[in-house]
Design a protein around this motif. Structure first.
Motif, PDB file in Angstrom:
ATOM      1  N   ASP A 140     -49.102  -1.464 -26.426  1.00 39.39           N
ATOM      2  CA  ASP A 140     -47.834  -1.093 -27.062  1.00 39.39           C
ATOM      3  C   ASP A 140     -47.507  -2.126 -28.142  1.00 39.39           C
ATOM      4  O   ASP A 140     -47.478  -3.325 -27.873  1.00 39.39           O
ATOM      5  N   PRO A 141     -47.277  -1.673 -29.384  1.00 35.84           N
ATOM      6  CA  PRO A 141     -47.047  -2.651 -30.459  1.00 35.84           C
ATOM      7  C   PRO A 141     -45.821  -3.528 -30.224  1.00 35.84           C
ATOM      8  O   PRO A 141     -45.813  -4.688 -30.632  1.00 35.84           O
ATOM      9  N   GLU A 142     -44.788  -2.982 -29.576  1.00 41.54           N
ATOM     10  CA  GLU A 142     -43.602  -3.822 -29.323  1.00 41.54           C
ATOM     11  C   GLU A 142     -43.901  -4.916 -28.306  1.00 41.54           C
ATOM     12  O   GLU A 142     -43.397  -6.037 -28.406  1.00 41.54           O
ATOM     13  N   TYR A 350     -51.237  -5.681 -34.343  1.00 40.38           N
ATOM     14  CA  TYR A 350     -52.483  -5.486 -33.601  1.00 40.38           C
ATOM     15  C   TYR A 350     -52.210  -5.101 -32.148  1.00 40.38           C
ATOM     16  O   TYR A 350     -51.285  -5.642 -31.522  1.00 40.38           O
ATOM     17  N   THR A 351     -53.020  -4.197 -31.610  1.00 40.16           N
ATOM     18  CA  THR A 351     -53.045  -3.920 -30.170  1.00 40.16           C
ATOM     19  C   THR A 351     -54.510  -3.678 -29.783  1.00 40.16           C
ATOM     20  O   THR A 351     -55.380  -3.739 -30.648  1.00 40.16           O
ATOM     21  N   ASN A 352     -54.741  -3.354 -28.530  1.00 44.99           N
ATOM     22  CA  ASN A 352     -56.119  -3.060 -28.099  1.00 44.99           C
ATOM     23  C   ASN A 352     -56.453  -1.567 -28.107  1.00 44.99           C
ATOM     24  O   ASN A 352     -57.377  -1.124 -27.423  1.00 44.99           O
ATOM     25  N   THR A 353     -55.707  -0.791 -28.890  1.00 41.56           N
ATOM     26  CA  THR A 353     -56.047   0.632 -29.027  1.00 41.56           C
ATOM     27  C   THR A 353     -57.090   0.781 -30.142  1.00 41.56           C
ATOM     28  O   THR A 353     -57.412  -0.188 -30.829  1.00 41.56           O
ATOM     29  N   VAL A 354     -57.574   1.986 -30.322  1.00 45.75           N
ATOM     30  CA  VAL A 354     -58.377   2.304 -31.503  1.00 45.75           C
ATOM     31  C   VAL A 354     -57.581   1.837 -32.722  1.00 45.75           C
ATOM     32  O   VAL A 354     -56.347   1.801 -32.687  1.00 45.75           O
TER      33      VAL A 354
END
Ligand code: MOS
Length: 771
Positions: A140-142, A350-354
């Motif tokens: 989640d970006p937040e 940044y997040t750990n998603t695609v």
């Protein structure tokens, strides 16, 4: 149905502005067009990637021993095998062709196998064992913005923070009669190009030649040259026919090209790499999901006095175009409305998603969804018509945008468009009539509109080049770095050359792009292909034309200004009997050593934007457009049918009415998918769920409504023949027109895309319970 609204006296062009057939149509319909996967060369190896097994963690060990044993395996490469630069990517080099130390999402490539057969390569890739030190995952970006969040890159998780500060929002809110706050969200979506990414790399002496599914061959060359540590002239990228892109083949596809080239360099043999749909959907970037919070003040009579905006976009594992996408969202943050007081903060994280990147619209569709929903919500509070509230606030000549840019120098046509389109769609009558629907199936009509900065804007180097060469038989070859992805670029550039040289379009062939002879023209993105590509071709063709005219002037004993090029003939204006066919003139020029090839260079007007203050001129001109959608919603099932879409665009000048209409049809199809059904889903741990078109549903032919397309032409002084942009506008405003129509039909508003039946039914149920 479609119509170009044009003042008749302006129609003096012979090829441009006419509905010519696509120049690449014959090759495509006869199956002779070659796509990357169609190329086979002798002695070729097949390469397959091994993707990460977990979304975040350090690589402890890669064990290839079992994989090496598979018969036919020639080479297995890991990050250590990259001879050149390890981290590449634009504008921030944070991506890796093969990751070295750390995986950041499930689409990272940890190894590549090259083998004699595809089967062997696949089998071996499955046998590669990777040991990881897993790291905590943030999706989640937040959450990722918090101090104690797991860091995905050393630089921290906030990639970019842009600001807009205009006027005084506190003062603006005090002047307002109403202040409301709303949150809107959008989802990940997939480009859904028909052709998955692929590349074929062939070693030729000390050169590497690449055929690849690349939207921007010059970017593929850049990434490959850096990765292999060889100069740019030793990498030649040729773009074959491309099966769609929609912004989706300007990043991952370049990496696929570099990987095939790496394996070709390591093995000394040609290497072909063709992704499966699942591999492609796992690794390739998507449209950014947005969280958009708008606090807005407005008066009783519908004037907007202030907006306070916070936008957070999920960039995923790598930055890719995220800062540039955010740029467009930032400078277009109030849609097509003049707002005197604005405080905006825009983050990409940044997040750990695609990862997310370029996709048709490029940060505008998300903002348009928020702003266009908001306008309808304000209208509803005030009991005002949605058309009326838009006309009250829409830009006009001299309006000041969020960045302080004064709109001038081009026709600010948005009000004209809204009024004309509402009239064509019989808006007032339908709006009233549909409101009376009582049964299970309720009708609704919704509008949305936008403006869009044309081309790259102040964040990019905005140039394009082209070469035009007239052969001795009078036929013409042209090339440019502007590329064809199915959108019709070759056709409009061919029309341009034909128009300038006064020959039928059949005289012209576009060849390339090929990075070894087509001039780097910047990326074919940002709806700039027609503007920049035709601009460069026009300059080059005019140079050749002038040389030919000077030669003809000598023949006809006159000055070259008197020479006319028309319908395959060249004649003297003063004495039209003095006439020669274009091929005859070309032949004479050759024999007399006249240079009939020229390079054209086209520059966008200079502009400047300050990222610190958010002030400046982000784009040199703008296009304007609107959509009206009619829907039927079954309030028992939540089922939505889009029945009709009216679209009106001001692209400056329509170079080809036929392909322009096609752009709008395609934009509507994509827009319906974005509005109602498409979503690339990732589970709670970072693993993708929707890896093929069984689970990821796009719009099918039977779901397409009747679409009426209108073009309102206001030629722009900066564009060739007055042309601006159309490709992305065709998509940009479709979704909110549909969700606004759903709200009209049902009385409930979906504030997060896609507006699925489940969401609609839930809202209807809540509304029922409140009664
Ligand atoms: Mo694009 S989304 O500017 O290729």
């Amino acid at each position: 149905m479609s119509k170009v609204i044009v003042k008749e006296k302006e129609r003096v062009l012979n090829v441009v502005g006419h509905p010519v057939n696509r120049v690449d149509a014959l090759a495509k319909v006869t199956g002779t067009a070659k796509f990357t996967a169609d190329y086979y060369v002798p002695n070729m190896l097949y390469a397959v990637v091994k993707h990460a097994d977990i979304p975040h963690g350090y690589i402890k060990k890669i064990d290839t021993s079992e994989a090496e044993k598979v018969e036919g395996v020639v080479k297995i490469a890991t990050g250590k095998d990259i001879p050149g630069v390890k981290k590449v990517g634009f504008p921030i080099p944070d991506e890796e062709v093969i990751v070295q130390e750390k995986v950041r999402y499930i689409g990272d490539v940890v190894a590549i196998v090259a083998a004699e057969t595809l089967e062997a390569a696949r089998k071996a890739a499955e046998k590669i064992k990777v040991e990881y030190d897993p790291l905590p995952v943030v999706l989640d970006p937040e959450e990722a913005m918090k101090e104690d969040a797991p860091k995905i890159h050393d630089s921290g998780n906030i990639i970019t923070h842009f600001k807009i500060r205009k006027g005084d929002v506190e003062k603006g809110f005090k002047e307002a009669d109403y202040v409301i706050e709303r949150e809107y969200r959008t989802q990940f979506i997939e480009h859904s190009y028909l052709e998955p990414v692929a590349a074929l790399a062939i070693p030729v002496g000390d050169m590497i030649e690449i055929y690849g599914t690349v939207q921007n061959p010059h970017n593929a060359r850049r990434i490959t040259s850096l990765t292999l540590g060889i100069p740019m002239h030793k990498v030649r990228v040729i773009q074959p026919a491309l099966g769609g892109s929609f912004g989706g083949k300007d990043d991952t596809a370049n990496f696929v090209a570099a990987r095939a080239a790496l394996m070709a360099k390591l093995t000394g043999r040609p290497v072909k790499m063709v992704y499966t749909r699942e591999q492609d959907m796992r690794e390739s970037y998507k449209r950014h999901p947005y969280i958009m919070r708008y606090k807005v003040g407005f008066t009783k009579d519908g004037r907007i006095t202030a907006m306070e905006i916070k936008v957070i976009t999920n960039a995923g594992a790598y930055s890719s175009s995220s800062p540039l996408v955010l740029y467009r969202s930032t400078v277009q943050c109030t849609g097509t409305y003049e707002v005197p007081n604005i405080k905006g903060d825009f983050y990409t994280v940044y997040t750990n998603t695609v990862f997310s990147g370029a996709m048709r619209g490029f940060g505008a569709p998300q903002i348009n969804f928020a702003v266009e929903s908001l306008m309808d919500e304000i209208a509803e509070i005030l009991g005002m018509d949605p058309v009326e509230i838009r006309l009250k606030n829409a830009y006009k000549e001299g309006s000041v945008t969020p960045t302080g840019q004064v709109l001038k120098g081009h026709v600010v046509s948005i009000r004209d468009i809204i009024k004309k389109l509402a009239e064509i769609a019989d808006w007032k009558k339908k709006r009233e009539e549909y409101s009376k629907d009582k049964g299970d199936v309720r009708r609704g009509i919704g509008i949305s509109c936008a403006f869009r900065g044309v081309s790259l804007g102040a964040e990019g180097a905005d140039y394009a080049g082209a070469i035009v060469e007239v052969f001795e038989d009078g036929h013409i070859s042209i090339t440019s770095g502007i590329s064809e992805m199915g959108q019709g670029a070759k056709t409009v550039m061919s029309q341009t050359a034909a128009e300038v040289l006064g020959v039928p379009i059949e005289y012209v062939t576009f060849v390339g792009p090929d990075t070894s002879f087509s001039p780097d023209s910047g990326p074919t993105v940002a709806s700039r292909g027609t503007l920049m590509g035709c601009g460069a071709v026009k300059v080059a063709a005019e140079v050749v034309k002038e040389r030919m005219a000077k030669y003809a002037a000598k023949l006809f004993n006159t000055t070259y200004e008197n020479i006319v090029f028309e319908n395959g003939y060249v004649y003297s204006k003063k004495n039209p009997e003095n006439k020669i066919s274009f091929p005859e003139l070309a032949k004479k020029c050759y024999l007399d050593r006249v240079n009939l090839s020229a390079v054209g260079w086209f520059l966008a007007p200079e502009i400047h934007w300050d990222p610190e203050t958010g002030e400046g001129e982000p784009y040199f001109t703008y296009t304007y457009y609107a959509d009206i959608a009619e829907v039927e919603v079954n309030v028992k099932t939540g089922d939505v049918k889009v029945k009709k879409v009216y679209a009106m665009h001001d692209p400056g000048k329509v170079v080809n009415p036929k392909t322009a209409k096609g752009q709008v049809y395609g934009g509507v199809a994509m827009g319906i998918g974005y509005a109602l059904k498409e979503e690339y889903k990732i589970d709670g741990k970072g693993y993708p769920i929707t890896l093929n078109f069984d689970k990821y549903q796009i719009v099918r032919a039977h779901e397409m409504p009747d679409v009426e397309v209108y073009f309102l032409e206001n030629p722009d002084p900066s564009g060739p023949f007055g042309a601006k942009s159309l490709g992305e506008p065709a998509f940009d405003t479709v979704a909110p027109a549909i969700t606004n129509a759903i709200a009209h039909a049902t009385g409930v508003r979906v504030r997060s895309l896609p507006a699925t039946k489940d969401k609609i039914l839930k809202l209807l149920k809540e509304k029922e319970e409140r009664r």
